[in-house]
Design an enzyme around this catalytic site. Structure first.
Site, mmCIF file in Angstrom:
data_model
loop_
_atom_site.group_PDB
_atom_site.id
_atom_site.type_symbol
_atom_site.label_atom_id
_atom_site.label_comp_id
_atom_site.label_asym_id
_atom_site.label_seq_id
_atom_site.Cartn_x
_atom_site.Cartn_y
_atom_site.Cartn_z
ATOM 1 N NE ARG A 185 -3.554 -1.892 -0.419
ATOM 2 C CZ ARG A 185 -5.141 -2.243 0.500
ATOM 3 N NH1 ARG A 185 -6.062 -1.126 0.607
ATOM 4 N NH2 ARG A 185 -5.644 -3.432 0.325
ATOM 5 C CB THR B 281 -6.902 0.607 10.138
ATOM 6 O OG1 THR B 281 -8.314 1.228 11.297
ATOM 7 C CG2 THR B 281 -5.681 1.774 10.350
ATOM 8 C CB SER B 282 -10.513 -1.186 6.859
ATOM 9 O OG SER B 282 -10.838 -0.212 5.454
ATOM 10 C CE1 TYR C 99 -6.756 -0.993 14.072
ATOM 11 C CE2 TYR C 99 -6.135 -2.952 14.831
ATOM 12 C CZ TYR C 99 -6.273 -0.955 14.238
ATOM 13 O OH TYR C 99 -4.924 -0.406 15.851
ATOM 14 C CE1 TYR D 208 -12.805 11.798 6.883
ATOM 15 C CE2 TYR D 208 -10.779 11.882 6.866
ATOM 16 C CZ TYR D 208 -11.557 12.598 6.323
ATOM 17 O OH TYR D 208 -11.610 13.769 5.753
ATOM 18 C CB CYS E 101 -15.175 24.199 -5.858
ATOM 19 S SG CYS E 101 -14.054 23.872 -7.127
HETATM 20 N N1 LIG Z 1 -14.562 9.844 6.047
HETATM 21 C C1 LIG Z 1 -15.267 9.492 5.210
HETATM 22 O O1 LIG Z 1 -16.011 9.703 4.255
HETATM 23 C C2 LIG Z 1 -14.964 7.906 4.580
HETATM 24 C C3 LIG Z 1 -15.672 7.096 3.609
HETATM 25 C C4 LIG Z 1 -15.623 6.398 2.882
HETATM 26 C C5 LIG Z 1 -14.557 5.341 3.987
HETATM 27 N N2 LIG Z 1 -14.334 5.689 4.936
HETATM 28 C C6 LIG Z 1 -13.570 4.558 6.009
HETATM 29 O O2 LIG Z 1 -12.596 4.619 6.211
HETATM 30 C C7 LIG Z 1 -11.510 3.124 6.090
HETATM 31 C C8 LIG Z 1 -10.825 3.218 5.094
HETATM 32 O O3 LIG Z 1 -11.487 2.627 3.316
HETATM 33 P P1 LIG Z 1 -10.046 2.432 2.861
HETATM 34 O O4 LIG Z 1 -11.090 2.168 1.688
HETATM 35 O O5 LIG Z 1 -9.399 3.173 2.729
HETATM 36 O O6 LIG Z 1 -10.149 0.699 3.466
HETATM 37 P P2 LIG Z 1 -9.233 -0.002 3.052
HETATM 38 O O7 LIG Z 1 -9.657 -1.504 3.310
HETATM 39 O O8 LIG Z 1 -9.209 0.140 0.420
HETATM 40 O O9 LIG Z 1 -7.970 0.117 3.675
HETATM 41 C C9 LIG Z 1 -7.397 0.141 4.887
HETATM 42 C C10 LIG Z 1 -6.018 0.570 4.847
HETATM 43 O O10 LIG Z 1 -5.328 0.329 6.490
HETATM 44 C C11 LIG Z 1 -4.409 -1.058 6.546
HETATM 45 N N3 LIG Z 1 -4.598 -1.333 7.756
HETATM 46 C C12 LIG Z 1 -5.139 -2.228 8.599
HETATM 47 N N4 LIG Z 1 -4.814 -2.562 10.235
HETATM 48 C C13 LIG Z 1 -4.135 -1.260 9.816
HETATM 49 C C14 LIG Z 1 -3.406 -1.352 11.313
HETATM 50 N N5 LIG Z 1 -3.768 -1.931 12.591
HETATM 51 N N6 LIG Z 1 -2.286 -0.414 11.122
HETATM 52 C C15 LIG Z 1 -1.840 0.157 10.237
HETATM 53 N N7 LIG Z 1 -2.822 -0.335 8.735
HETATM 54 C C16 LIG Z 1 -3.383 -0.809 8.909
HETATM 55 C C17 LIG Z 1 -4.868 -1.558 5.246
HETATM 56 O O11 LIG Z 1 -3.014 -2.377 5.485
HETATM 57 C C18 LIG Z 1 -5.448 -1.002 4.096
HETATM 58 O O12 LIG Z 1 -4.197 -0.699 3.887
HETATM 59 C C19 LIG Z 1 -12.978 2.684 6.187
HETATM 60 O O13 LIG Z 1 -13.422 2.120 7.247
HETATM 61 C C20 LIG Z 1 -14.348 3.628 5.605
HETATM 62 O O14 LIG Z 1 -15.334 2.694 5.865
HETATM 63 C C21 LIG Z 1 -14.703 6.585 5.554
#
Ligand SMILES: NC(=O)c1ccc[n+]([C@@H]2O[C@H](COP(=O)([O-])OP(=O)(O)OC[C@H]3O[C@@H](n4cnc5c(N)ncnc54)[C@H](O)[C@@H]3O)[C@@H](O)[C@H]2O)c1
Ligand SMILES: NC(=O)c1ccc[n+]([C@@H]2O[C@H](COP(=O)([O-])OP(=O)(O)OC[C@H]3O[C@@H](n4cnc5c(N)ncnc54)[C@H](O)[C@@H]3O)[C@@H](O)[C@H]2O)c1
Lengths: 554, 554
Positions: free
Chosen positions: B200, B263-264, B272, B321, B409
């Site tokens: 990643r 993280t997810s 996670y 987030y 924007c």
């Molecule tokens: N705020 C928003 O508007 C918004 C929008 C969409 C998604 N999200 C949320 O944000 C999160 C991330 O989304 P994404 O699409 O990037 O998910 P993703 O699964 O593509 O990426 C998650 C990343 O976290 C890393 N990770 C997992 N465990 C870890 C740990 N213990 N330490 C370090 N890194 C770790 C993984 O290797 C991965 O690269 C999700 O929970 C999603 O639902 C938020």
């Protein structure tokens, strides 16, 4: 926030003098007020129109502000109403709706009575029912024809079309339920109605919807027996709790010719008296301990539905009349509560397939002569519809106007817009003294998703798909209805339905004619389309006959 | 029903030759196709645009029929789309929307993934996400901008609008999280991202979203310190487990200027990495013993959130987030997990109070020069908005177009309609080569009810009230948007949200100008009104400043 104001007596202005700036804004003003007319509404001082706690406005402050906003609304402005509270006036255009309404809508996961009641108590919401919060309730007449059609269809289906000497057992003499005794008698059957509130029985006697009141169950049965023997249909009200009287009748071996129920079972806190409780206890506990009331009510509903199941199994035609009582009983553990059908799949769906449903209109003038002139026009326009002519004749004879004079006629795609245009012509020519307002119930062919009622047992399994009422509201908005509404929880209660309302004004102008032609075509058309899409041959045939464009229909 | 067709490659036509009968129908045609462009969509051959299974059409047959219907649609007709299937073409009028869409809507009691999936399998529904089924997705630019706005607002709130010399600590470089380092640098801050998968980190370095990779935590901190001292924002990725590194940083006395996490965490089985586990162990156990993985992950999340709480209590601005990590930690017994806020109440809501949200437009010509001309126009129109200018400059430099060139924007009430009118003028004068299509995400100020995200912790408790997005859709329909949509379940999943979409075409005509003026005023106005009604002073002030008529606002 004032929810109860006993000093308030609201009646719509009559005559042709405007208090708003045009008929397009005068119409919602008068219809809102008409919904709260003491001759129309169930609890007008509490803003409750019908159906449990179905309100016309969130509170009296909101009512006053809606009135003020409508009075000053321009012909290119639109008022937004959020659960009975006026929240904005925004610039739109002459062909756009003058009022847009969203009532009682909750994100599904939170779509429960519990969460709703919390918001309602905080003053953040109101329950709009169907035509209460969308300002096109016309009193018990609104349901008389539907109930009449249902009972008549019951007669056709089970008794060779003749209900003479037959009788129907039901309960509930509220806003909707009060139509049952009259509709039964019109359909040729006697009717025994169990009602727990003396005031409701008195009201139906006073308005001519109920013929007599019995002092006891024995007396009621004697009267029913005699009327059946004499083949002279008669309606009888008896004071009591349906949860006790239905089982008692079954135990006694009494077998009606039809059984149904219109208590407000959909709202276990406010709508259904638990067995063994006095009215005073009920009223006190609804505020003090709503959960206890709901729990007791639902336990009683189990007994009530058990008796209905007994009748059903004994071969008596038995239907749920759209109050969600089967769901409530099932939630309480009565697994086979749904063994008897709802009235829509049983009797109404073939009409929905052709876009036929509870179309209605009211005379903004307040003059009954305008409705009589409109009746004539409808008969002239549909000269061969004997059934419709009979209905209008009977309605003229038996139905007292409540508030602004109004008429309901179940009409479908192809007829509704012609009627609307004819009324517009009559207004233009001065044959009707002021504009006519035209609308319908949310319980209609294309305007509701309600898996325990209107969309129960759809042939493709799409009962719960609520894209349809949303599209219906959007297309009515796009076509120029005068007001459009989107509600949640009407009829069957919070969580169980989504539905939309539409009202349009025939003010005699050519612009109105164009809008009427579009809206009164498109609105029933969405119903035909919804049923054609679900696979009903009758609807597909109707769509083809009427030349509807359906890109996905072969 | 064909859901997968690997032979299909869809790209929107470019240029100014119409394949439909007008630009008002050409626009939805091209935007539907653009959503399925292989450079835009995640799984175009399955009609999946983004966000899990967010689709543009129900199946390939429906796609073809929508295309055919749009090509023949007249300027006074409207196409109705029900969960990605074209169900009707009805007569409306020139100022009405050309397309009305309802996707994935279910009556609340049935509003679950389980029921949805059943209908989806039967071919009766599709999941529309937000901009997938409403044809206004523009690729990853949207994610970058949203994150940029969040970080910028963090800067405005805590650091006088200047993030120079500041840095943000976060974790996760996945699909969404990967936008964080770029967005932080654009907002003027340095950024340290902890990520447990080397692949990643490499991917974000390769695509230019991450500046550098550190070989150790010490090196990472040194780079961050230097970049802050020099006030030269830089993003640094470091390999590690956030559940270990966050507490370690706190113990060392390191104090970032902002802390968050992507993280997810919402998916403890797959999203996670538990602390102490290797990636190989993680992968193996996810299949072999998912429950054990989830349990270990949630225990790690407790440590992770504890560190976030430590930073929060030490005065470092800290937010969730949108990955549900607080809920997970609380479920594991960390009672005060919700002591720090979600990002919407923390940073986005003040913008929502002024109707500011993810406004966007695309050039139907396909010509990047049209977007650059539009960029210029926006800058000229808002000469003093340094923040906006910065975004546009950075976006031009760092963001690649995907499919039809587009720009996002964040603009609010009072600016959006001016921008729309300016574009319409440019199209009229030929300075832009073909019409511009203007829309927004459903994640916007007045268009969504989503109690776990956009409407979390509303100050009056009205989080779940979905009257608002319904009114938003109706008023956009009444104002003449080119297409309007109503969806359920976007972002947070079936049951948890209701939201509406709006797109309008600037085709250079005076009629379009009138519609643009109404729609692009009313649409953000509903957001201001929704927040003003909930009691937000900022929104009430905005409503007064902009002269919004709110009958219930003192
Ligand atoms: N705020 C928003 O508007 C918004 C929008 C969409 C998604 N999200 C949320 O944000 C999160 C991330 O989304 P994404 O699409 O990037 O998910 P993703 O699964 O593509 O990426 C998650 C990343 O976290 C890393 N990770 C997992 N465990 C870890 C740990 N213990 N330490 C370090 N890194 C770790 C993984 O290797 C991965 O690269 C999700 O929970 C999603 O639902 C938020
Ligand atoms: N089938 C339809 O077309 C249709 C249309 C609208 C409404 N409904 C449903 O029908 C029901 C009745 O509607 P309404 O407007 O008459 O409601 P309402 O609340 O005005 O009347 C209900 C009546 O039932 C009585 N009642 C309550 N508990 C009782 C008990 N245990 N025994 C005897 N009587 C009892 C009440 O005193 C009241 O008079 C509602 O659930 C409504 O949603 C059906």
């Amino acid at each position: 926030m004032t929810r109860i104001d006993n000093a308030r007596v609201i009646r719509a202005p009559h005559g042709s003098t405007l208090s708003a700036k045009s008929w397009l804004t005068e119409a919602p003003l008068r219809m809102l007020m008409n919904n709260l007319d003491p001759d129309v509404a169930e609890k007008p001082t509490e803003l409750v129109v019908y159906g449990g706690i179905g309100r016309a406005a969130r509170n009296w402050e909101s009512f006053d502000r809606i009135v003020a906003a409508l009075k000053s609304l321009e012909s290119d402005q639109t008022l937004l109403v959020q659960s009975g509270k006026p929240v904005a006036v925004l610039p739109t255009h002459a062909d756009a709706p003058r009022v847009l309404i969203a009532n009682s809508n909750l994100v599904p996961h939170w779509g429960t009575w519990e969460h709703f009641n919390e918001l309602d108590r905080k003053g953040l919401m109101m329950y709009g029912q169907m035509t209460a919060g969308s300002w096109i309730y016309i009193g018990s007449q609104g349901i008389v024809q539907g109930t009449y059609e249902t009972f008549a269809e019951m007669g056709r289906r089970h008794y060779g079309g003749d209900l003479a000497g037959r009788w129907i057992l039901t309960a509930g003499l509220g806003g909707m339920g009060g139509a049952q005794p009259l509709a039964a008698v019109m359909a040729g059957a006697s009717c025994l109605v169990v009602e727990c509130q003396p005031s409701r029985i008195e009201m139906r006697l006073r308005t001519g919807y109920l013929d007599v009141k019995a002092e006891s169950l024995d007396e009621a049965l004697t009267i029913i027996e005699r009327s059946c023997a004499e083949r002279k249909p008669l309606s009888v009200g008896v004071l009591g709790n349906a949860a006790e009287i239905f089982p008692e009748l079954f135990r006694r071996g009494v077998r009606p010719d039809g059984v149904t129920d219109q208590t407000s079972a959909h709202d276990p806190v406010n709508g259904y008296l638990p067995q063994g409780w006095t009215l005073a206890e009920w009223e006190a506990k609804r505020d003090a301990d709503p959960k206890a009331v709901a729990a007791a009510a639902k336990r009683s509903m189990v007994d009530h539905v058990k008796a209905m199941l007994d009748f059903h199994r004994a071969g008596v035609p038995t239907v749920d009349y759209g109050n969600n009582i089967r769901q409530m009983a099932q939630d309480e553990g009565l697994d086979d509560a749904f063994a008897f059908p709802g009235f829509v799949p049983a009797y109404i769906r073939p009409m929905f397939c052709r876009g036929i449903g509870p179309f209605r209109w009211a005379a903004l003038s307040g003059d009954p002569a305008d409705i009589l002139r409109a009746d004539e026009a409808v008969k002239a326009l549909l000269p061969d519809d004997k059934h419709l002519h009979n209905w209008i004749d009977m309605a003229q004879k038996r139905i007292k106007f409540q508030g602004l004079p109004a008429r309901i006629c179940w009409l479908g795609l192809g007829d509704r817009h012609r009627v609307g245009l004819a009324f517009n012509e009559l207004v233009a020519r001065g044959e009707i003294s002021a504009p006519i307002v035209i609308g319908r119930d949310h319980l209609d062919s294309g305007s509701v998703a309600s898996p325990n009622r209107e969309t129960e047992a759809m042939m493709d399994g799409s009962d719960a798909v609520s894209d349809w009422p949303l599209l219906n509201a959007l297309v009515n908005c796009a076509s120029g209805a005068t007001w459009v509404s989107l509600h949640h929880g009407g009829g069957v209660g919070i969580g169980y339905s989504q539905h939309s309302g539409m009202v349009i004004v025939a003010d005699g102008t050519p612009e109105a004619a164009r809008r009427l032609a579009r809206v009164l075509w498109n609105d029933p058309a969405t119903g035909v389309i919804r049923h054609a899409d679900a696979g009903y041959e009758l609807a597909q045939q109707c769509a083809r006959e009427k030349g509807l464009i359906m890109p996905s229909l072969g």
